[in-house]
Design an enzyme around this catalytic site. Structure first.
Site, PDB file in Angstrom:
ATOM      1  N   ALA A  60       4.391  -1.178   5.535  1.00 38.66           N
ATOM      2  CA  ALA A  60       4.660   0.064   6.250  1.00 38.66           C
ATOM      3  C   ALA A  60       5.893  -0.043   7.147  1.00 38.66           C
ATOM      4  O   ALA A  60       6.671   0.900   7.259  1.00 38.66           O
ATOM      5  CB  ALA A  60       3.434   0.461   7.075  1.00 38.66           C
ATOM      6  N   ASP A  61       6.061  -1.160   7.789  1.00 41.90           N
ATOM      7  CA  ASP A  61       7.198  -1.300   8.700  1.00 41.90           C
ATOM      8  C   ASP A  61       7.935  -2.608   8.448  1.00 41.90           C
ATOM      9  O   ASP A  61       8.483  -3.220   9.358  1.00 41.90           O
ATOM     10  CB  ASP A  61       6.703  -1.242  10.152  1.00 41.90           C
ATOM     11  CG  ASP A  61       7.865  -1.055  11.127  1.00 41.90           C
ATOM     12  OD1 ASP A  61       8.880  -0.454  10.722  1.00 41.90           O
ATOM     13  OD2 ASP A  61       7.765  -1.534  12.273  1.00 41.90           O
TER      14      ASP A  61
END
Lengths: 107, 521
Positions: A60-61
């Site tokens: 996600a990041d």
């Protein structure tokens, strides 16, 4: 910490641990050779010795963290050393399968 | 950020062009010529054949490989695999570590990645919280070179000052003023051990011969056999392995090996269809270390071997017997002959097979044999224990704490499995615990804590097989999980002995893959 309020559960747990003077105790926990637990969050293990407080899913990041070299021993740092690491995986959600290991194969 | 990247491109590109334009290609030259040709563009000659930076460090073969690989990755050095091997050989021979300087740190070279390190502060927090402490402890440098390593870290990864256990202190001040001097004191360039070793290190003729070996492959059992070593050229050798597992399954293969610095043995071979790598210290007629699969270094065996002219008792397989039972034991070593003395209450009923490398005997332990360890003796050969037990007092899961990794599922990184054995411990007549050995067990996993239960880690993280092998689940975000989390998990590993039902517990972290995997973790 006086002027900061935890926004989510993870931050709350961390704040409680800090309030109870447990922070040194939990972050000092060592994992196995070559794993990192104390880069808030760690890569393999979180500061509590589990996995629930890791970045999840890590895709996600991922680039938000690999770009500023957050776990350079585990994840290729894209700021200094591997700027093109994600050239075939511009979106980590979709393209993570195209990410490759960076050490030369001939061991 | 863009400026930084642009600068990076320029510097790496310029260096690469320099290396290519100024210097002739080095194909079959020796290590020194290649070193000069490839490195002198940046590393300045200092007289006496010395080059800046390079000549002021000592490392393991893996350490030198990582340094050269870093020059490739960070500064665009162009070097073929063959030339790199030559340079690693050249540097590891001349600027290596004495055997004693690797004591207690060999696990990193041997890829024992479930080792929980114990470094004192400040090294633990300053170095070993991101990579293994052994990566540091397997280098030798003078103060200035340790200081430069500090500067290099901060220049290359500036955000390290903002991380937990950095931002709460004067990281750079601490690194420069305390850590670097301590490293220079603990791991200095010059040492008595190194100068002694350079005078006494053996030549290649110390290694050819027949090596009887013993090992234990986790979840698979004991292994034994003979490794034949023949000289190829220089410090390289051909090897042939003929052996078997305790259950009779063959363990055969062949390959080649190279020795660095008189004792660092590195073999590459194929056992059946599986490629394996050997990392041994070869000293005084003995080899010790670990042999593991090239693609799956979590699958490996502890390995010890003795050459035919170096009589030694390496192991007794299995190294335990229950009081009142008869069993077949195999002594492994070199120069074996005669009938072993297995200690009070254990009688050799019959010698079933006797070769210089292997002695297979049928033995009986008396019903009233006292529980505890016995020293096994075969003539003058000693050094191996046999455990006699009446009941198991405790079961330990080995490894007690370990890390497995999700992988594959279309991605490029293999899964890293967990591999477990149930280690039985007895209580001796003196009340002290003693190790019996690995016994068959049933394997299960449970959530390690409430959090793991809430997150359904057991359901998602993978499967524990009947043989004690944990197969992690696939990599990638999982839409079935809360927040699309990866298939990570915090698991309790439970072993229940097949005989008696006693249980032991360990912890298994199933975590995400790793893309930066140099030979020293």
């Amino acid at each position: 910490m006086k002027h900061l309020k935890p926004l989510n559960n993870k931050a709350l747990i961390l704040e409680q641990a800090a309030a109870e003077d447990r922070l040194e105790e939990v972050v000092a926990m060592s994992s196995v050779a070559g794993c990192t637990a104390t880069t808030d969050p760690g890569w393999e293990v979180d500061v509590f010795g589990g996995v629930a407080s890791l970045c999840q899913p890590m895709e996600a990041d991922l680039y938000g963290c690999s770009d500023p070299c957050w776990w350079p021993a585990q994840v290729p740092d894209m700021m200094s050393t591997f700027p093109d690491w994600n050239k075939d995986a511009q979106s980590s959600d979709e393209g993570w399968r195209n990410l490759t290991t960076v050490f030369p194969n001939d061991k | 950020m863009k400026t930084t990247r642009l600068r990076h491109y320029l510097s790496a590109g310029t260096l690469a062009m320099l290396a290519c334009a100024v210097l002739p290609p080095a194909v079959a030259e020796d290590g020194k010529a290649i070193l000069n040709a490839k490195c002198m563009a940046c590393h300045t000659p200092e007289g006496n054949d010395a080059l800046s930076r390079i000549s002021h460090q000592r490392k393991t073969p893996e350490g030198w490989l990582m340094s050269i690989a870093r020059m490739q990755l960070m500064y665009g050095v162009k070097i073929s695999d063959e030339d790199r091997r030559s340079v690693v050989k050249y540097l590891a021979d001349r600027q290596g570590l004495a055997p004693s300087e690797t004591d207690g740190m060999r696990y990193a070279m041997e890829r024992r990645l479930n080792t929980v390190e114990k470094f004192d502060e400040p090294l633990n927090q300053m170095c070993a919280r991101c990579h293994s402490g052994a990566r540091v402890a397997l280098q030798r440098r003078p103060l200035q070179e340790w200081e430069r390593l500090v500067e290099f870290h901060l220049g290359r990864w500036p955000s390290l000052e903002y991380q937990m256990m950095s931002r709460d202190r004067d990281w750079l001040g601490l690194a420069r003023n305390e850590v670097a001097p301590q490293l220079a004191k603990d791991y200095p360039l010059e040492s008595q051990a190194w100068s002694d070793w350079q005078k006494s290190k053996p030549g290649a003729d110390a290694l050819p011969g027949q090596w009887s070996f013993s090992g234990h492959m986790m979840t698979r059992g004991d292994v034994r056999g003979v490794m034949s070593v023949t000289h190829d050229s220089g410090d390289t050798f051909n090897i042939e392995v003929k052996g078997q597992y305790a259950d009779g399954t063959p363990f055969n293969g062949s390959g080649s090996a190279i020795v660095y610095n008189g004792y660092e043995w590195r073999g590459n071979l194929k056992i059946g269809d599986v490629r394996m790598h050997q990392v041994f210290a070869a000293l005084n007629g003995e080899m010790k270390g670990r042999m593991f699969e090239t693609e799956h270094d979590e699958r490996g065996l502890d390995f010890s071997a003795a050459r035919q002219d170096s009589p030694r008792l390496l192991a007794v397989q299995p190294a335990f017997i229950r009081a009142g039972n008869e069993a077949e034991l195999t002594l492994v070593g070199s120069g074996l002959s005669g009938t072993p003395d297995l200690g009070a209450g254990v009688e050799v009923v019959k010698v079933l097979e006797s070769t210089p490398q292997l002695l297979r005997v049928k033995v009986k332990a008396a019903a009233d044999a006292a529980p505890g360890l016995r020293n096994v003796a075969l003539g003058a050969l000693k050094g191996v224990d046999l455990a006699v037990y009446t009941e198991v007092a405790e079961v330990k899961v080995v490894p007690a704490y370990s890390v497995a990794r999700i992988g594959e599922n279309g991605g490029t990184t293999p899964k890293v499995q967990g591999r477990f054995e149930a280690e039985a411990w007895g209580k001796g007549a003196d009340g002290q615990p003693y190790r019996i050995g690995y016994l068959p067990a049933k394997w299960t996993v449970e959530p390690f804590n409430e959090q793991a239960r809430d997150d359904e880690d057991v359901k998602f993280a993978g499967t524990m097989q009947r043989d004690g092998v944990f197969l992690p689940a696939g990599a990638g975000p999982n839409p079935q999980r809360r927040m699309m989390a990866n298939n990570v998990g915090n698991l309790k590993v439970i072993a229940q002995l097949e005989e008696g039902g006693l249980q032991g517990e360990g912890q298994l972290i199933v975590t995400v893959q790793r893309w930066n995997s140099p030979p020293l973790p």
